[in-house]
Every structure is written in structure tokens, then in C-alpha cells.
Write a protein that holds these residues in place. Structure first.
Motif, PDB file in Angstrom:
ATOM      1  N   GLU B 168       0.850  -1.212   0.000  1.00 16.36           N
ATOM      2  CA  GLU B 168       0.000   0.000   0.000  1.00 16.36           C
ATOM      3  C   GLU B 168       0.872   1.243   0.000  1.00 16.36           C
ATOM      4  O   GLU B 168       0.615   2.203  -0.726  1.00 16.36           O
ATOM      5  N   SER B 169       1.896   1.201   0.834  1.00 12.83           N
ATOM      6  CA  SER B 169       2.782   2.354   0.948  1.00 12.83           C
ATOM      7  C   SER B 169       3.559   2.587  -0.362  1.00 12.83           C
ATOM      8  O   SER B 169       3.696   3.726  -0.819  1.00 12.83           O
ATOM      9  N   ILE B 171       2.648   1.782  -3.378  1.00 12.28           N
ATOM     10  CA  ILE B 171       1.760   2.289  -4.430  1.00 12.28           C
ATOM     11  C   ILE B 171       1.328   3.724  -4.145  1.00 12.28           C
ATOM     12  O   ILE B 171       1.254   4.556  -5.060  1.00 12.28           O
ATOM     13  N   PHE B 172       1.100   4.031  -2.874  1.00 13.18           N
ATOM     14  CA  PHE B 172       0.751   5.405  -2.504  1.00 13.18           C
ATOM     15  C   PHE B 172       1.872   6.361  -2.926  1.00 13.18           C
ATOM     16  O   PHE B 172       1.643   7.392  -3.567  1.00 13.18           O
TER      17      PHE B 172
END
Lengths: 153, 188
Positions: B168-169, B171-172
Motif C-alpha cells: 500500500e505504501s 503504491i501510494f
């Protein structure tokens, strides 16, 4: 959750990767926050932009080329160790032996020719120190050759 | 058309046959995955010829290592682990050489593109490629697997040998970086 927390979730949200509870939380926040709505709109535009990086097609012989490379690797592995190690080593050894024999032969020929020349010179001065018998014939013929400097006959 | 469960089952069946040296099964397995493998690699390395070479290498590894696949994860996860490793390895080797993707510079589109009918779109495409290419390695591979290949974050975490929050990190941060770069390009 504040806007900063929500924004960290928006990329996952726009990818559809959030679990249902988080998704509900983000949706509710978005309903009441124009800034985060704007952020989401930007992310959605970015996703559309990323789609400009188009797909490419694989060539018709892709699998054939893969199988060919595998066959080459297997043939290489199957070749006996002496084929891969001994042959190059042997080639180097033969080259070295040839070089040594060649050098030694060269030296022998050179020293033989040098000694032949010095004998001829000595003979032509009339001083008999070395008796060179280059060709056949009787002792008298040889002696005659020596004392006439090889010009008799 | 097969549903995902059937596809996964077929992969398992094929890879088991490949492990026994079945060339026909291998050919079918390559055919099923070559398109997505090649495109993932292409979007990662940005060069068609290098992508082709790496994709071939991936399937050679599949052939050689199929006996080590125990079926604990999906075949696609195992396959993409190989893809990720090969991509990262390529990138490490070519770190210095890969300054510009496909020689495309968003500020100076090549001549062929300058004369293209859709000049703006071509330049924009070049800018997107360049921006993706400039992302740090792990952000880029996570983005490619997620956005272009549609893998879930859980699958990507398994492929990249990391956790879901890390994905998630990644891709963020990747999207944040891309947004800034592409907005800057648009404003320029």
C-alpha cells in the motif's frame, strides 16, 4: 481519520483494494470533504494517464525461442567435461610444446650453420684446426679440398 | 473461457507435467502467461528487446525449476516472483545505462513522434513512460503489478516477499510521485 490519513488510503481506494470497512470510512469522509474529492479526482485522472503506456504483443515465435535456448543450455550441460575442459587445455599444451620444439630446433640449425661457416673460414686461411667432412669422398680428396680452400678440382 | 479457479488448476496440472519434462505442457504454460509476463517486464524495463530477453529467461527458469514448485502458492504468484527477481536483477545490472527509457525524453519527443498526427498524445505517452521509468525500483514493480496486471495487494505482497501495508505504501508513494511529475509536465 483526518484528511492526511484518508489521502494515504485513496490510492488503494481508487484501485479497489480496500477492505469493506475501510472503504465505507473513506466513502463517508469523501462525501463531506471537497479537498479529498479533488485528490481522488486527480488520482483517477492519473490512472487514465497510466493507460497511455500501451500493451505490446509477443512475437509469434516466442515459445520456440525459449525452447531453443533451453535446448542450447542442455546441449552445453550434456557435453562431457573433457570436451569443455580438456580440449582447450590440450590445445594450449600443444601450442606450448610446438613453441619449445620450434625454438630448440631453430637454435640447433643456427649453431650448426655458424660452426659450418667458421670451419670454411679456417680452411680458407690454410690453418687446419677442424676437419670438416661435408660430403663423401676419399681422405685425399678431402685434404685437397681443405688446402685449396674448396676450389681444387 | 475458464474462470480463475479453473485457470489456476490448469496451471498446476501443466507445471506438474513440465516438472516431468513434458514439452507440450511447457509450451501451453508459456502460451498462457507470455503476454502478461512480457508486458509486466516491458513496463518495468521500458525497452522491448530487453523485455523480450528477460521474459525468455523467466520461462527458462520455470522449465529448470518447475520441480521445486510445491503448489503451496498459486503458480502465477510463483511465476511473478521470478519476474520480480529478474526485473530487479536487470535493473541492478543496467542501473547506469538506463538513464532514459527508450531514449524518450518528455521535453524532446523524437522526430517520428513530432510528425505524428496525434502529437500531443504521443508526447504525453512518452511523458508517462518516462515518469514510470524514473520511479524507484520497488515502487515501479508494485505499480505495474497492481495497475497494469490487476493483481491484488495481497498477491503483490507475496510476489514481492513483503507485507500488504508495505505494498500500500509503495503504491501510494508511486502515485504521489507520478502525479507530481505529470502535473509538472502538464504545467510546463
Amino acid at each position: 481519520m483526518n484528511c492526511s490519513d484518508i489521502r494515504r488510503k485513496l490510492a488503494v481506494f481508487s484501485d479497489g483494494g480496500l477492505d469493506p470497512a475501510s472503504k465505507e470510512l473513506v466513502s463517508r469522509h469523501l462525501d463531506s470533504c471537497p479537498e479529498c474529492q479533488q485528490e481522488l479526482a486527480q488520482l483517477e485522472r492519473l490512472d487514465a494517464e497510466l493507460d497511455l503506456f500501451e500493451e505490446i504483443e509477443t512475437g509469434p515465435y516466442f515459445a520456440t525461442r525459449v525452447k531453443q535456448r533451453i535446448a542450447e543450455q542442455q546441449a552445453h550441460r550434456r557435453s562431457p567435461w573433457f570436451g569443455r575442459v580438456l580440449v582447450p587445455t590440450g590445445a594450449v599444451a600443444v601450442t606450448l610444446v610446438a613453441a619449445v620444439v620450434g625454438t630448440s630446433l631453430g637454435r640447433t640449425v643456427y649453431s650448426w650453420r655458424t660452426s659450418t661457416q667458421s670451419t670454411t673460414q679456417v680452411a680458407s686461411t690454410g690453418t687446419l684446426t677442424v676437419l670438416d667432412v661435408p660430403t663423401g669422398g676419399s681422405l685425399a680428396t678431402v685434404s685437397d679440398r681443405v688446402f685449396t680452400g674448396g676450389k681444387g678440382e | 473461457m475458464m474462470n480463475p479457479a479453473d485457470q489456476s488448476g490448469r496451471d498446476l496440472e501443466l507445471v506438474a507435467r513440465v516438472a516431468r519434462g513434458d514439452e507440450a505442457a511447457f509450451e501451453e504454460l508459456v502460451g498462457r502467461h507470455q503476454h502478461s509476463v512480457l508486458n509486466t517486464i516491458h513496463r518495468y524495463v521500458g525497452d522491448r528487446s530487453a523485455a523480450d530477453d528477460i521474459a525468455q529467461e523467466v520461462f527458462i527458469i520455470v522449465w529448470n525449476k518447475s520441480g521445486t514448485f510445491k503448489g503451496k502458492s498459486q503458480f502465477a504468484t510463483w511465476l511473478y516472483r521470478i519476474v520480480v527477481n529478474q526485473c530487479l536483477q536487470f535493473r541492478r545490472k543496467k542501473k547506469q545505462a538506463l538513464v532514459s527509457l527508450d531514449g524518450l525524453d518528455p521535453d524532446r519527443p523524437p522526430e517520428a513522434l513530432q510528425t505524428a498526427v496525434d502529437h500531443e498524445r504521443a508526447a504525453r505517452t512518452a511523458a508517462v513512460k518516462q515518469a514510470v521509468s524514473d520511479l524507484p525500483d520497488r515502487q515501479r514493480i508494485a505499480l505495474v503489478l497492481s495497475h497494469y496486471e490487476g493483481h491484488s495487494y495481497k498477491e503483490i505482497a507475496e510476489m514481492m516477499d513483503t507485507s500488504v501495508p508495505s505494498v500500500e505504501s509503495l503504491i501510494f508513494r508511486a502515485k504521489d510521485e507520478l502525479r507530481q511529475r505529470l502535473l509538472a509536465y502538464k504545467e510546463a
